[in-house]
Design a protein around this motif. Structure first.
Motif, PDB file in Angstrom:
ATOM      1  N   PHE A   1       0.847  -1.180   0.000  1.00 22.59           N
ATOM      2  CA  PHE A   1       0.000   0.000   0.000  1.00 22.59           C
ATOM      3  C   PHE A   1       0.889   1.239   0.000  1.00 22.59           C
ATOM      4  CE2 PHE A   1      -3.461  -2.457   2.481  1.00 22.59           C
ATOM      5  CZ  PHE A   1      -4.103  -2.808   1.301  1.00 22.59           C
ATOM      6  N   LEU A   2       0.503   2.250  -0.778  1.00 30.55           N
ATOM      7  CA  LEU A   2       1.133   3.559  -0.711  1.00 30.55           C
ATOM      8  C   LEU A   2       0.158   4.471   0.013  1.00 30.55           C
ATOM      9  CD1 LEU A   2       2.493   3.782  -4.386  1.00 30.55           C
ATOM     10  CD2 LEU A   2       3.582   2.752  -2.372  1.00 30.55           C
TER      11      LEU A   2
ATOM     12  N   THR B   1      -5.030   9.305   1.834  1.00 38.52           N
ATOM     13  CA  THR B   1      -5.355   8.535   0.633  1.00 38.52           C
ATOM     14  C   THR B   1      -4.485   7.299   0.534  1.00 38.52           C
ATOM     15  OG1 THR B   1      -5.991  10.551  -0.546  1.00 38.52           O
ATOM     16  CG2 THR B   1      -5.551   8.601  -1.876  1.00 38.52           C
ATOM     17  N   LEU B   2      -5.128   6.162   0.338  1.00 40.50           N
ATOM     18  CA  LEU B   2      -4.441   4.894   0.136  1.00 40.50           C
ATOM     19  C   LEU B   2      -4.441   4.573  -1.349  1.00 40.50           C
ATOM     20  CD1 LEU B   2      -4.848   1.596   2.088  1.00 40.50           C
ATOM     21  CD2 LEU B   2      -5.237   1.597  -0.367  1.00 40.50           C
ATOM     22  N   TYR B   3      -3.269   4.188  -1.860  1.00 41.85           N
ATOM     23  CA  TYR B   3      -3.140   3.719  -3.243  1.00 41.85           C
ATOM     24  C   TYR B   3      -2.860   2.228  -3.215  1.00 41.85           C
ATOM     25  CZ  TYR B   3      -2.621   8.661  -4.476  1.00 41.85           C
ATOM     26  OH  TYR B   3      -2.827  10.008  -4.636  1.00 41.85           O
ATOM     27  N   GLY B   4      -3.641   1.477  -3.986  1.00 39.31           N
ATOM     28  CA  GLY B   4      -3.453   0.031  -4.059  1.00 39.31           C
ATOM     29  C   GLY B   4      -3.268  -0.414  -5.497  1.00 39.31           C
TER      30      GLY B   4
ATOM     31  N   TYR C   1      -6.096   1.680  -7.745  1.00 43.50           N
ATOM     32  CA  TYR C   1      -7.291   2.224  -7.094  1.00 43.50           C
ATOM     33  C   TYR C   1      -6.862   3.084  -5.910  1.00 43.50           C
ATOM     34  CZ  TYR C   1      -6.480  -1.550  -3.721  1.00 43.50           C
ATOM     35  OH  TYR C   1      -5.905  -2.390  -2.799  1.00 43.50           O
ATOM     36  N   THR C   2      -7.734   3.987  -5.512  1.00 39.74           N
ATOM     37  CA  THR C   2      -7.475   4.839  -4.356  1.00 39.74           C
ATOM     38  C   THR C   2      -8.676   4.796  -3.416  1.00 39.74           C
ATOM     39  OG1 THR C   2      -8.431   6.873  -5.283  1.00 39.74           O
ATOM     40  CG2 THR C   2      -6.117   6.406  -5.785  1.00 39.74           C
ATOM     41  N   ILE C   3      -8.408   4.988  -2.142  1.00 38.50           N
ATOM     42  CA  ILE C   3      -9.457   5.108  -1.129  1.00 38.50           C
ATOM     43  C   ILE C   3      -9.110   6.296  -0.243  1.00 38.50           C
ATOM     44  CG2 ILE C   3     -10.741   3.978   0.736  1.00 38.50           C
ATOM     45  CD1 ILE C   3      -9.674   1.320  -0.267  1.00 38.50           C
ATOM     46  N   ASN C   4     -10.065   7.186  -0.052  1.00 38.37           N
ATOM     47  CA  ASN C   4      -9.870   8.302   0.871  1.00 38.37           C
ATOM     48  C   ASN C   4     -10.298   7.848   2.258  1.00 38.37           C
ATOM     49  OD1 ASN C   4      -9.688  10.655   2.292  1.00 38.37           O
ATOM     50  ND2 ASN C   4     -10.985  11.868   0.927  1.00 38.37           N
ATOM     51  N   LEU C   5      -9.350   7.429   3.067  1.00 34.57           N
ATOM     52  CA  LEU C   5      -9.676   6.897   4.388  1.00 34.57           C
ATOM     53  C   LEU C   5     -10.101   7.991   5.364  1.00 34.57           C
ATOM     54  CD1 LEU C   5      -6.843   4.219   4.811  1.00 34.57           C
ATOM     55  CD2 LEU C   5      -9.215   3.882   4.084  1.00 34.57           C
ATOM     56  N   ALA C   6      -9.854   9.257   5.004  1.00 32.14           N
ATOM     57  CA  ALA C   6     -10.268  10.364   5.866  1.00 32.14           C
ATOM     58  C   ALA C   6     -11.758  10.678   5.702  1.00 32.14           C
ATOM     59  CB  ALA C   6      -9.445  11.617   5.565  1.00 32.14           C
ATOM     60  N   ASN C   7     -12.339  10.220   4.586  1.00 34.61           N
ATOM     61  CA  ASN C   7     -13.754  10.456   4.325  1.00 34.61           C
ATOM     62  C   ASN C   7     -14.562   9.290   4.890  1.00 34.61           C
ATOM     63  OD1 ASN C   7     -16.324  10.886   3.284  1.00 34.61           O
ATOM     64  ND2 ASN C   7     -15.561  11.575   1.289  1.00 34.61           N
TER      65      ASN C   7
ATOM     66  N   VAL D   1       5.733   6.537 -14.989  1.00 30.50           N
ATOM     67  CA  VAL D   1       5.607   7.561 -13.953  1.00 30.50           C
ATOM     68  C   VAL D   1       4.169   8.061 -13.941  1.00 30.50           C
ATOM     69  CG1 VAL D   1       6.451   9.772 -13.096  1.00 30.50           C
ATOM     70  CG2 VAL D   1       8.008   8.226 -14.308  1.00 30.50           C
ATOM     71  N   ILE D   2       3.509   7.939 -12.771  1.00 29.99           N
ATOM     72  CA  ILE D   2       2.109   8.321 -12.619  1.00 29.99           C
ATOM     73  C   ILE D   2       2.029   9.526 -11.683  1.00 29.99           C
ATOM     74  CG2 ILE D   2      -0.210   7.508 -12.058  1.00 29.99           C
ATOM     75  CD1 ILE D   2       1.272   5.853 -14.238  1.00 29.99           C
ATOM     76  N   SER D   3       1.288  10.526 -12.075  1.00 32.96           N
ATOM     77  CA  SER D   3       1.082  11.696 -11.221  1.00 32.96           C
ATOM     78  C   SER D   3      -0.045  11.419 -10.235  1.00 32.96           C
ATOM     79  CB  SER D   3       0.718  12.918 -12.068  1.00 32.96           C
ATOM     80  OG  SER D   3       0.226  13.967 -11.253  1.00 32.96           O
ATOM     81  N   LYS D   4       0.215  11.611  -8.951  1.00 35.96           N
ATOM     82  CA  LYS D   4      -0.845  11.444  -7.959  1.00 35.96           C
ATOM     83  C   LYS D   4      -1.885  12.556  -8.083  1.00 35.96           C
ATOM     84  CE  LYS D   4       1.909   9.106  -4.386  1.00 35.96           C
ATOM     85  NZ  LYS D   4       2.439   9.214  -3.008  1.00 35.96           N
ATOM     86  N   GLU D   5      -1.436  13.743  -8.464  1.00 35.73           N
ATOM     87  CA  GLU D   5      -2.354  14.878  -8.554  1.00 35.73           C
ATOM     88  C   GLU D   5      -3.382  14.700  -9.667  1.00 35.73           C
ATOM     89  OE1 GLU D   5      -2.284  19.763  -9.112  1.00 35.73           O
ATOM     90  OE2 GLU D   5      -0.418  18.614  -9.081  1.00 35.73           O
ATOM     91  N   SER D   6      -2.907  14.327 -10.859  1.00 37.12           N
ATOM     92  CA  SER D   6      -3.822  14.155 -11.992  1.00 37.12           C
ATOM     93  C   SER D   6      -4.355  12.742 -12.100  1.00 37.12           C
ATOM     94  CB  SER D   6      -3.116  14.531 -13.301  1.00 37.12           C
ATOM     95  OG  SER D   6      -2.087  13.585 -13.599  1.00 37.12           O
ATOM     96  N   GLY D   7      -3.635  11.783 -11.485  1.00 38.02           N
ATOM     97  CA  GLY D   7      -4.033  10.390 -11.583  1.00 38.02           C
ATOM     98  C   GLY D   7      -3.784   9.796 -12.947  1.00 38.02           C
ATOM     99  N   GLU D   8      -2.863  10.378 -13.715  1.00 34.62           N
ATOM    100  CA  GLU D   8      -2.618   9.929 -15.080  1.00 34.62           C
ATOM    101  C   GLU D   8      -1.139   9.649 -15.314  1.00 34.62           C
ATOM    102  OE1 GLU D   8      -4.181  13.023 -17.507  1.00 34.62           O
ATOM    103  OE2 GLU D   8      -6.285  12.434 -17.183  1.00 34.62           O
TER     104      GLU D   8
END
Length: 385
Positions: A151-152, A157-160, A183-189, A237-244
């Motif tokens: 997991f990142l 936010t968790l990235y799997g 996939y991502t999960i916002n664990l704070a929400n 290389v993947i941007s976390k901000e854009s998700g692309e």
């Protein structure tokens, strides 16, 4: 004639000097020291998951203990277990079939479980919350937080990773290149923890030379995720901000030229032998202290030369290489460990350097009563001591 020869010699020296200058950033391997930790009787390390982390009180190693099971927190200062976090298989805190973990803070652990569920545990093994990972458009059949694809996590936010297919022998190239990987999960929400999938795919030409394994490993660096395919020289290389996808970068080992091509269903040990004959890439680790990456790989071998079965050699390959990449993913060094020097998958980065396990069962000095790591440093990188 003498003048001509002198000019040739002078040009040769200038050429050598220029070549040396261009390669001045190349790093060289050296063994700095060894970490050896005695383990107690009811301890059996699962090398698939080892996590280094720091707190105000020092450096620690979180190790999966298959007996229990439990997560052992070991101090690197006095080499003693400071906490044993039980993983419950029944009762109100049961977690199903586990497949790795991530120490998120000093009181929280993210646990990967099957059926695909992320559990958040405290350090007593109590379940604080859980989130099922599912999506009707991108079916999750596997959940992992091992050394290959941990997991990142950035605090909220968790990235799997979703690297596998149910049946690679039947899937076609279009399906392979159109399945989402992250996939991502916002664990704070607390009201919406549904998995969201990033528009990140494998390259369209993933199988231009024939069907290959689609497994990958990954690491992160601040605002980016770096995906390292097992059978592709390119890193994504993947941007976390854009998700692309930002770019693909070639990071080829000098010891790997081609990969195993999958031709039909495996028969007996043939697929294992084919894998051993061809090399492939393995773990990708980020070194935040030196701002570099380590890309591990396995070299192709003739298995009959080793006096071991193909499966024994697959489980513990005799030749393990590591590439050193700078922050821009340029290759700046490479070293090959031979003759069963290392244990597959069991590596981590600490403040002191790169730690590589020497507990390979095929070594003459293997001892299951100890965790043993060589501390590797590379000349050309900066260390604190």
């Amino acid at each position: 004639m003498k003048i001509f020869i002198s000019i040739i010699v002078l040009l040769s020296l200038i050429g050598c000097s220029k070549k040396k200058s261009e390669n001045q950033n190349i790093v060289y391997y050296k063994k700095h020291g060894q970490l050896q930790i005695a383990v107690y009787e009811k301890f059996s390390q699962d090398r698939d998951r080892t996590q280094y982390f720091e707190t105000d009180s020092g450096e620690y190693l979180a190790v999966w203990n298959k007996i229990g099971p439990a997560i052992e927190i070991i101090s690197l200062q006095d080499k003693l277990s400071k906490a044993r976090i039980p993983i419950f298989k029944d009762g109100p805190d049961r977690v199903g079939v586990t497949n790795g973990f991530f120490i998120a803070s000093q009181d929280s652990i993210l646990l990967a479980s099957i059926p695909p569920t992320v559990f958040i545990l405290d350090f007593q093994g109590k379940v604080k919350s859980q989130t099922s990972i599912n999506n009707p458009e991108n079916v999750v059949n596997y959940l992992t937080s091992t050394n290959e694809t941990p997991f990142l996590f950035n605090g909220s936010t968790l990235y799997g990773a979703q690297p596998f297919f149910k049946n690679i022998y039947q899937i076609n190239e279009s399906e392979a290149s159109n399945s989402k990987l992250i996939y991502t999960i916002n664990l704070a929400n607390k009201t919406d923890q549904e998995a969201k999938w990033l528009p990140v795919y494998r390259p369209k030409d993933v199988w231009k030379d024939g069907k290959k394994s689609v497994d990958f490993t990954w690491a992160d660096r601040g605002d980016s995720i770096i995906i390292s395919p097992n059978t592709d020289h390119r890193l994504s290389v993947i941007s976390k901000e854009s998700g692309e996808l930002v770019e693909n970068i070639e990071a080829k080992s000098k010891s790997i030229d081609d990969f195993r091509i999958i031709n039909g269903y495996p028969v007996g040990d043939q697929a294992v032998i084919d894998n051993l004959t061809k090399g492939h890439y393995d773990l990708l680790l980020q070194d935040k202290y030196r701002d570099v990456f380590y890309r591990f790989y396995f070299v192709g071998i003739n298995w009959e030369e080793y006096g071991l079965s193909p499966m024994e050699l697959k489980t513990n390959p005799p030749k393990v290489g590591v590439m050193v990449l700078d922050k821009n993913l340029n290759v700046i060094g490479e070293h090959l460990f031979e003759n069963h020097e290392l244990e597959k998958w069991n590596y981590f980065v600490g403040r002191g350097g790169l730690y590589v396990s020497t507990n390979n069962p095929n070594r003459d000095d293997f001892d299951e009563n100890f965790l043993r790591y060589d501390i590797i440093r590379f000349e050309g990188l900066e260390y604190e001591d």
